[in-house]
Write an enzyme that holds these catalytic residues in place. Sequence first.
Site, short mmCIF file in Angstrom:
data_model
loop_
_atom_site.label_atom_id
_atom_site.label_comp_id
_atom_site.label_asym_id
_atom_site.label_seq_id
_atom_site.Cartn_x
_atom_site.Cartn_y
_atom_site.Cartn_z
N GLU A 84 0.84 -1.21 0.00
CA GLU A 84 0.00 0.00 0.00
C GLU A 84 0.87 1.26 0.00
O GLU A 84 1.72 1.45 0.89
CB GLU A 84 -0.93 -0.01 1.21
CG GLU A 84 -2.00 1.06 1.12
CD GLU A 84 -3.04 0.95 2.24
OE1 GLU A 84 -3.38 -0.17 2.66
OE2 GLU A 84 -3.50 2.01 2.70
N LYS A 141 -7.84 -1.45 10.99
CA LYS A 141 -7.18 -1.83 9.72
C LYS A 141 -5.95 -0.95 9.50
O LYS A 141 -4.89 -1.41 9.08
CB LYS A 141 -8.18 -1.69 8.56
CG LYS A 141 -7.67 -2.19 7.23
CD LYS A 141 -6.84 -1.18 6.45
CE LYS A 141 -6.42 -1.75 5.12
NZ LYS A 141 -5.47 -0.87 4.41
N ASP A 147 3.95 -14.85 11.34
CA ASP A 147 2.71 -15.35 10.73
C ASP A 147 1.62 -14.28 10.86
O ASP A 147 1.01 -14.14 11.91
CB ASP A 147 2.33 -16.65 11.48
CG ASP A 147 1.06 -17.28 10.97
OD1 ASP A 147 0.28 -16.60 10.27
OD2 ASP A 147 0.83 -18.46 11.30
N HIS A 157 -2.80 10.29 0.51
CA HIS A 157 -2.97 8.97 -0.08
C HIS A 157 -2.80 9.04 -1.60
O HIS A 157 -2.07 8.26 -2.19
CB HIS A 157 -4.39 8.51 0.26
CG HIS A 157 -4.55 7.03 0.22
ND1 HIS A 157 -4.19 6.24 1.28
CD2 HIS A 157 -5.02 6.22 -0.73
CE1 HIS A 157 -4.44 4.99 0.96
NE2 HIS A 157 -4.95 4.95 -0.26
C1 MEV Z 1 -6.09 2.89 4.89
O1 MEV Z 1 -5.29 1.80 4.52
C2 MEV Z 1 -6.19 2.99 6.39
C3 MEV Z 1 -7.14 4.07 6.92
O2 MEV Z 1 -8.42 3.89 6.38
C4 MEV Z 1 -7.15 3.89 8.43
C5 MEV Z 1 -8.17 4.77 9.14
O3 MEV Z 1 -9.20 5.12 8.53
O4 MEV Z 1 -7.93 5.03 10.32
C6 MEV Z 1 -6.65 5.43 6.53
#
Ligand code: MEV
Length: 437
Positions: free
Chosen positions: A85, A279, A295, A392
Amino acid sequence: MKAPVEGFSRLAKNEKIEWIANNCTKDPEQTKQLLKRYWNQDAKVQKLHDEFIENTLSNYYLPFAIAPNFLINGEFFAIPMAIEESSVVAAASKAAKFWLSRGGFKTQVLGTEKVGQVHFIFRGDSEKLERFFEEIKEDLIKSTADITESMERRGGGITAIELRNKTENISGYHQLHCTFETLDAMGANFINSCLEQFAKTLREKAKAYPHFSDEEKDLEIVMSILSNYVPNCIVKGEVSCPVEELNEDDLSPELFAKKMVQAVQIAKADPFRAVTHNKGIMNGVDAVILATGNDFRAIEAGIHAYAAKDGSYSSLTHASIEDGVFTFWIEIPLALGTVGGLTSLHPLVKLALEILRNPTAKELMQIVAVAGLAQNFAALRSLTTTGIQKGHMKMHLMNLLNQMGATEDEKTTLVNYFKDRTVTNASVKEALENHRS
Ligand code: MEV
């Protein structure tokens, strides 16, 4: 693939490639070339990778990167990350730099207990089973002496065995719930070997136990396996500073601190947000887990279960403002290894561990927790200030340009052009077309 294939695993590697290219792809020649282009030039290294799993055809690359400038408990670390990513490493580096001048990260291992279970069915008198268990507990432990000898010499081993009655859930269902200290090993093989021996001994002893009826003697083992849920194998990572040091371009420190706390509160209150919030944490955690040959499926499963331990899926990070001090911290379970498994086999894993100064499992737990916390800080910082897309899409720009077949010169020009412009699929396409004409 139109029909099943017999004995695929026994084919030679080239024959497997031939089969897959001819049976599953439109352009077999191109497929064969592609798979072979990704082979390692060093035949020995390639063979090593071929032998990690069955039916290997080629290698699947992920970028291996470094997020530098992490100050953890007063020591500097450059953290290796394997991830695809675009924005993750940049975000980690940015968070590391932010906290570098504010005291860095403080971490602490709160526990290292690993878990394994023997699941079995006993249809009979539960009290008799408890007495039987107390009588044979020592024998269970003794029966694993060959397996535990070397681990015990190093200070680890079996720490407890408990009989758990689960008949309320399933008729006759009981467990040996066992805990272990596996030191620098993740311990899966050690734990599973101990459990399988416990199961064997348990069954043998039940058969010979004079106070059991015939049905009770026929205790039925269902399975023996470690648990990836390790709520007592926990690490804590923390950053903190006076609120006034949280200077941001567009926000007052007080407002920024408040928004960060609100962002965490929202992730605690709402599972939809919590999953995305966590995430983001896993972006950092998984990248280090992969780079260090651990792992990631086990870690993912264990961490998400921990996030739901209070009955509702919630945030793994916490934030507070007290007496003018902003504190942001993470608490996660991490059953990691820095010996065994891939750690001594995969050349890049060995390098990642060397870059981290060959950490113990406990030290690696702390580094991984920091990577997760830094990632969450960076995400919340963007989300509560500029929005996530700005950073991003900037990082994604290179992917878009590559997809559009831009040359190196075009990439340089367009990266420059988009320094203070909004990156979208359409705007990049348009800019590239304009540049070309
Ligand atoms: C993107 O990989 C992760 C985010 O969505 C985490 C979040 O929203 O806190 C930017």
